[in-house]
Design an enzyme around this catalytic site. Structure first.
Site, PDB file in Angstrom:
ATOM      1  N   PHE A 199      -5.710  -3.488   4.284  1.00 28.42           N
ATOM      2  CA  PHE A 199      -6.912  -4.315   4.514  1.00 28.42           C
ATOM      3  C   PHE A 199      -6.688  -5.727   3.972  1.00 28.42           C
ATOM      4  O   PHE A 199      -7.500  -6.246   3.214  1.00 28.42           O
ATOM      5  CB  PHE A 199      -8.162  -3.686   3.869  1.00 28.42           C
ATOM      6  CG  PHE A 199      -8.554  -2.365   4.451  1.00 28.42           C
ATOM      7  CD1 PHE A 199      -9.330  -2.295   5.598  1.00 28.42           C
ATOM      8  CD2 PHE A 199      -8.126  -1.185   3.853  1.00 28.42           C
ATOM      9  CE1 PHE A 199      -9.683  -1.074   6.136  1.00 28.42           C
ATOM     10  CE2 PHE A 199      -8.482   0.048   4.389  1.00 28.42           C
ATOM     11  CZ  PHE A 199      -9.265   0.102   5.531  1.00 28.42           C
ATOM     12  N   HIS A 200      -5.575  -6.303   4.340  1.00 25.66           N
ATOM     13  CA  HIS A 200      -5.320  -7.696   3.935  1.00 25.66           C
ATOM     14  C   HIS A 200      -4.207  -8.285   4.798  1.00 25.66           C
ATOM     15  O   HIS A 200      -3.528  -7.564   5.543  1.00 25.66           O
ATOM     16  CB  HIS A 200      -4.928  -7.769   2.454  1.00 25.66           C
ATOM     17  CG  HIS A 200      -3.738  -6.956   2.104  1.00 25.66           C
ATOM     18  ND1 HIS A 200      -3.802  -5.746   1.458  1.00 25.66           N
ATOM     19  CD2 HIS A 200      -2.428  -7.151   2.376  1.00 25.66           C
ATOM     20  CE1 HIS A 200      -2.598  -5.251   1.332  1.00 25.66           C
ATOM     21  NE2 HIS A 200      -1.734  -6.083   1.890  1.00 25.66           N
ATOM     22  N   ALA A 201      -4.049  -9.598   4.678  1.00 31.84           N
ATOM     23  CA  ALA A 201      -2.919 -10.309   5.288  1.00 31.84           C
ATOM     24  C   ALA A 201      -2.261 -11.127   4.186  1.00 31.84           C
ATOM     25  O   ALA A 201      -2.804 -11.262   3.080  1.00 31.84           O
ATOM     26  CB  ALA A 201      -3.414 -11.220   6.413  1.00 31.84           C
TER      27      ALA A 201
END
Ligand code: T46
Length: 134
Positions: free
Chosen positions: A48-50
């Site tokens: 749930f991230h970049a």
């Protein structure tokens, strides 16, 4: 295609299998950090991230897992179940890992040291960031 897979040579013989990975030579960056994810609990997604400035290669060295990728324009669901295959992720890709098998071990090779300020952890911020980068 959001991310490509890299095939590694697997030296298989009657003893088993050996895969060797060298920075620059068969992954496209110097490896500064290695971490691995294991003992996964059923029904939990991770990620749930970049990342703004981080290249990584994800290798499921045991078992299997799925990876959801999103570059803000398209999404992909990728199965990792081959220890001689790595998923190469460049900057600015939203990722979620899910459906880990009980025995899954996800090894990650990273181009940079750990830096929490490199993470974009809110999806709206990710969309704003990639639109600014365009
Ligand atoms: C990624 C995906 C594939 C550290 O202290 N050092 C590290 O090098 C890493 C990667 C994490 N941590 C700490 C930070 C958190 O307190 O370990 C804890 C769990 O990390 P996180 O919730 O970010 O783990 P995932 O599985 O959601 O994401 C990880 C990586 O962080 C990320 O870069 O691309 O795996």
């Amino acid at each position: 295609m959001i991310a490509k897979k890299i095939k590694f040579t697997s030296f298989d013989d009657e003893r088993g299998s050996l895969v060797a990975i060298e920075g620059i030579k068969n992954v496209p960056f110097e490896i500064k950090r290695i971490y691995y994810i294991s003992k996964n609990k059923k029904n939990f997604r991770r990620g749930f991230h970049a990342h703004k400035n981080l290249k990584q290669v994800l290798i499921c060295v045991n078992g299997s897992c799925m990876v959801h990728l999103d570059n803000g324009f398209e999404t992909e669901e990728i199965l990792l179940n081959n220890s001689a295959e790595g998923l190469y992720l460049e900057n600015n890709i939203w990722r979620e890992m899910y459906n880990f098998s009980d025995d899954a071990v996800l090894l990650v090779l990273a181009s940079e040291y750990y830096d929490e300020s490199d993470y974009i952890r809110k999806y709206d911020d990710f969309l704003k960031f990639i639109n600014k980068e365009k």
